[in-house]
Design an enzyme around this catalytic site. Structure first.
Site, mmCIF file in Angstrom:
data_model
loop_
_atom_site.group_PDB
_atom_site.id
_atom_site.type_symbol
_atom_site.label_atom_id
_atom_site.label_comp_id
_atom_site.label_asym_id
_atom_site.label_seq_id
_atom_site.Cartn_x
_atom_site.Cartn_y
_atom_site.Cartn_z
ATOM 1 N N THR A 180 -8.075 21.452 12.194
ATOM 2 C CA THR A 180 -7.433 22.280 11.177
ATOM 3 C C THR A 180 -8.480 23.210 10.571
ATOM 4 O OG1 THR A 180 -6.152 22.241 9.129
ATOM 5 C CG2 THR A 180 -7.713 20.458 9.416
ATOM 6 N N GLU A 325 -3.278 16.882 8.611
ATOM 7 C CA GLU A 325 -3.749 15.540 8.243
ATOM 8 C C GLU A 325 -2.598 14.541 8.084
ATOM 9 O OE1 GLU A 325 -4.648 18.401 7.035
ATOM 10 O OE2 GLU A 325 -6.740 18.471 6.417
ATOM 11 N N LYS A 433 -5.342 31.811 -12.324
ATOM 12 C CA LYS A 433 -5.508 31.332 -13.698
ATOM 13 C C LYS A 433 -5.686 32.528 -14.625
ATOM 14 C CE LYS A 433 -6.874 27.248 -15.938
ATOM 15 N NZ LYS A 433 -7.601 26.008 -15.899
ATOM 16 N N TRP A 438 -1.741 28.754 -15.673
ATOM 17 C CA TRP A 438 -1.574 28.906 -14.236
ATOM 18 C C TRP A 438 -0.391 29.805 -13.890
ATOM 19 C CZ3 TRP A 438 -5.656 27.510 -11.768
ATOM 20 C CH2 TRP A 438 -6.397 26.396 -12.179
HETATM 21 P P1 AMP Z 1 -1.671 23.009 8.395
HETATM 22 O O1 AMP Z 1 -2.559 21.839 8.320
HETATM 23 O O2 AMP Z 1 -2.271 24.193 9.076
HETATM 24 O O3 AMP Z 1 -0.329 22.660 8.957
HETATM 25 O O4 AMP Z 1 -1.417 23.516 6.908
HETATM 26 C C1 AMP Z 1 -0.961 22.647 5.909
HETATM 27 C C2 AMP Z 1 -0.752 23.389 4.624
HETATM 28 O O5 AMP Z 1 0.325 24.324 4.753
HETATM 29 C C3 AMP Z 1 -0.340 22.501 3.494
HETATM 30 O O6 AMP Z 1 -1.449 21.862 2.899
HETATM 31 C C4 AMP Z 1 0.348 23.472 2.562
HETATM 32 O O7 AMP Z 1 -0.597 24.204 1.796
HETATM 33 C C5 AMP Z 1 1.018 24.430 3.519
HETATM 34 N N1 AMP Z 1 2.433 24.069 3.722
HETATM 35 C C6 AMP Z 1 2.967 23.353 4.716
HETATM 36 N N2 AMP Z 1 4.307 23.263 4.577
HETATM 37 C C7 AMP Z 1 4.633 23.934 3.451
HETATM 38 C C8 AMP Z 1 5.849 24.195 2.758
HETATM 39 N N3 AMP Z 1 7.016 23.780 3.193
HETATM 40 N N4 AMP Z 1 5.770 24.907 1.614
HETATM 41 C C9 AMP Z 1 4.579 25.351 1.138
HETATM 42 N N5 AMP Z 1 3.413 25.143 1.752
HETATM 43 C C10 AMP Z 1 3.425 24.443 2.893
#
Ligand code: AMP
Length: 535
Positions: A180, A325, A433, A438
């Protein structure tokens, strides 16, 4: 009770035994091919036999640089099937990161798609551990200087189709690996086990979760190099679900065509894909009435998009949340049985949240020194734990920040309402911020994307001498549509407190995106900075 190990081979063995006639429909470089699970099962055994003969050891990593297709699916099962690890590599990363990932994982072999092979040619002499490359082609091998290159079909041809998976695998063995992207530095590796993958497949299948079933035809659009296409290929094979694999460099037209011709019932991808599909559906007429769920995750699903799918196309939408993760499924947004009669607007608002935790996982939302109240207002960082949540990064000391006292610190800030439904407000680092308070860039983005002239929008902060940070909206308009800063701000005004309104609206051709289609805020901030420096 008996203690049985949860093993990945059992998933494909079930499909072979009970659903040998069900199909995998695979688009490759040369067209669309159809395979039954019976055939996929035999080909996977041939592949497993060849990998064993080649000497891939227990726990050995084998990389894939590939799109979504049947050969990638065979690797998903053959490698864990012999006790090795399928290491899916994101083909859209920079060559430097790809080299880092392959060397860090110490991949023994690489399976690569024909159209991705030029990438291998550019970097092969920097790869320290790779002993051979197998090109997944329907035709001839490319003429190349790279040594030890084989053709997939030729290679598996003399493998034994009745190869037996070893019977001494155990459920805690590593089975999959995915890196990732980190905010800074090299990508971080997450390792999935047999147990985590099987439990995650069950988690996906539950009726109140994504509710996958044998009755479905699924089209995972999310790449198989990104968190195992959200685990869909494993769960679908376990269930004997027909799978449509859209293959290399698909277009919205190809996706819409598959939905119509294969009567796809479930599809899954990030919001940018669904925006593009909506454009295609608007431009040309398709029969999408077979769809019973468009699963959307990876970034927040804008409420406007959910409404368009449901109200204009009568296609149910399902918002879900997770991360590399977390295998990735963590939450799913469904109305509870007693919420179905709520006013329409309220129902959409609830479903645009990320939803509630999938059974099997636990959560805590921590802010200001303790767990936040479930009042839909107080914000805190989301912490997760459970049997398909990682507990460390692969050979990487950056895990110390993310994995603390048995909890994964997601880096996502959320609120929780009185029903336990989470709403992701931002990444910790993307929150704005202003004057000590926020502002959620995600809320502003969702509101902007509901404007009829706006195609996509992203909000970032700029430094401000008085307020520390202030929001700026970056907006891409639909082709042929016009708008102005004043008009956009007038649209937002009734929806937000005055101090939440962006200080500026910058119109752009395109918002920079990550390799998996999410807004790349780091690059956007640089663009915004350059925009002001030019003035
Ligand atoms: P990845 O590991 O590349 O799949 O990215 C994961 C991250 O994507 C998460 O920690 C969130 O910040 C974002 N994410 C995943 N699903 C959503 C969702 N439905 N709404 C908002 N953010 C999301």
């Amino acid at each position: 009770m008996m203690k049985g190990d949860l093993l990945i081979p059992s998933l494909i063995e079930r499909a072979e035994k009970f659903f040998p006639k069900k199909e995998v429909i695979s688009r490759t470089g040369s067209g669309v091919q159809r395979f039954t699970y019976g055939e996929i099962g035999r080909r996977t055994r041939q592949l497993a036999d060849k990998l064993t003969q080649f000497g891939i050891p227990r726990g050995g990593r084998v990389g894939t640089l590939a799109w979504n297709h049947h050969r990638h699916l065979e690797l998903y099962f053959a490698l864990p099937g012999i006790g090795a690890v399928v290491h899916t590599i994101n083909i859209r990363l920079s060559p430097e990161h790809i080299v880092y990932i392959i060397n860090h994982a110490e991949d023994e072999m690489i399976f690569v798609d024909e159209d991705v092979f030029p990438l291998v040619e550019a970097v092969y002499d920097k790869l320290k551990t790779v002993k051979a490359f197998v090109v997944m082609t329907d035709g001839e091998l490319p003429d190349t200087k790279v040594p030890n290159v084989y053709s997939y079909e030729e290679w598996i041809k003399d493998g034994d189709p009745s190869f037996q998976y070893p019977d001494d695998l155990t459920e805690d063995m590593p089975a999959g690996m995915c890196f990732t992207s980190a905010t800074t530095g090299n990508p971080k590796g997450v390792v999935y086990t047999h147990r985590s993958t099987v439990l995650h497949s069950m988690g996906l299948s539950m009726a109140d979760s994504v509710a996958l079933s044998e009755y479905d035809t699924i089209m995972p659009v999310v790449p198989m190099f990104h968190v195992n296409a959200w685990g869909m290929p494993y769960a679908s094979t376990m269930l004997g679900t027909n799978q449509v694999m859209p293959g290399p460099r698909f277009t919205p037209e190809i996706l819409a065509g598959f939905i119509e011709s294969e009567k796809v019932t479930i599809t899954a991808g990030v919001p940018t894909i669904w925006m593009a599909l909506l454009k295609e559906l608007e431009a040309k007429s398709y029969d999408v009435s077979s769809l019973r769920a468009v699963v959307c995750g990876g970034s927040a699903a804008p409420m406007g998009m959910i409404k368009t799918f449901e109200q204009t196309y009568n296609v149910p939408f399902l918002h879900a949340y997770g991360m590399t993760e977390t295998s990735p499924l963590a939450t799913v947004s469904r109305l509870k049985s007693y919420e179905l009669d709520l006013p329409e607007e309220e129902r959409f608002k609830k479903r645009a949240k990320q939803g509630i935790l999938v059974p099997g996982l636990e959560m805590k939302v921590v802010g200001g020194g303790g767990e936040v109240a479930w009042n839909d207002e107080d914000m805190g960082e989301l912490l997760l734990r459970g049997p398909w949540i990682a507990d460390d990064y692969y050979k990487d000391d950056r895990g110390e920040e993310a994995f603390v006292d048995g909890w994964l610190h997601t880096g996502d800030v959320c609120t929780v309402d009185e029903e336990g439904v989470i709403k992701i407000v931002d990444r910790t680092k993307d929150l704005i911020k202003s004057g000590g308070e926020w502002i959620s860039s995600v809320d502003l983005e969702n509101a902007l994307m509901a404007h009829e002239a706006v195609f996509e929008a992203s909000v970032v902060s700029i430094p401000d001498p008085e307020w520390q940070e202030r929001p700026v909206a970056c907006v891409v308009l639909h082709e042929g549509k016009m708008s102005t800063k004043e008009e956009i701000l007038d649209f937002l005004r009734p929806q937000f407190a005055k101090w939440w309104l962006p200080d500026d609206v910058i119109f752009m051709e395109e918002i920079p995106k990550t390799s998996v289609g999410k807004f790349l805020k780091r690059a956007l901030r640089d663009q915004v900075k350059a925009h002001y420096e030019k003035q």
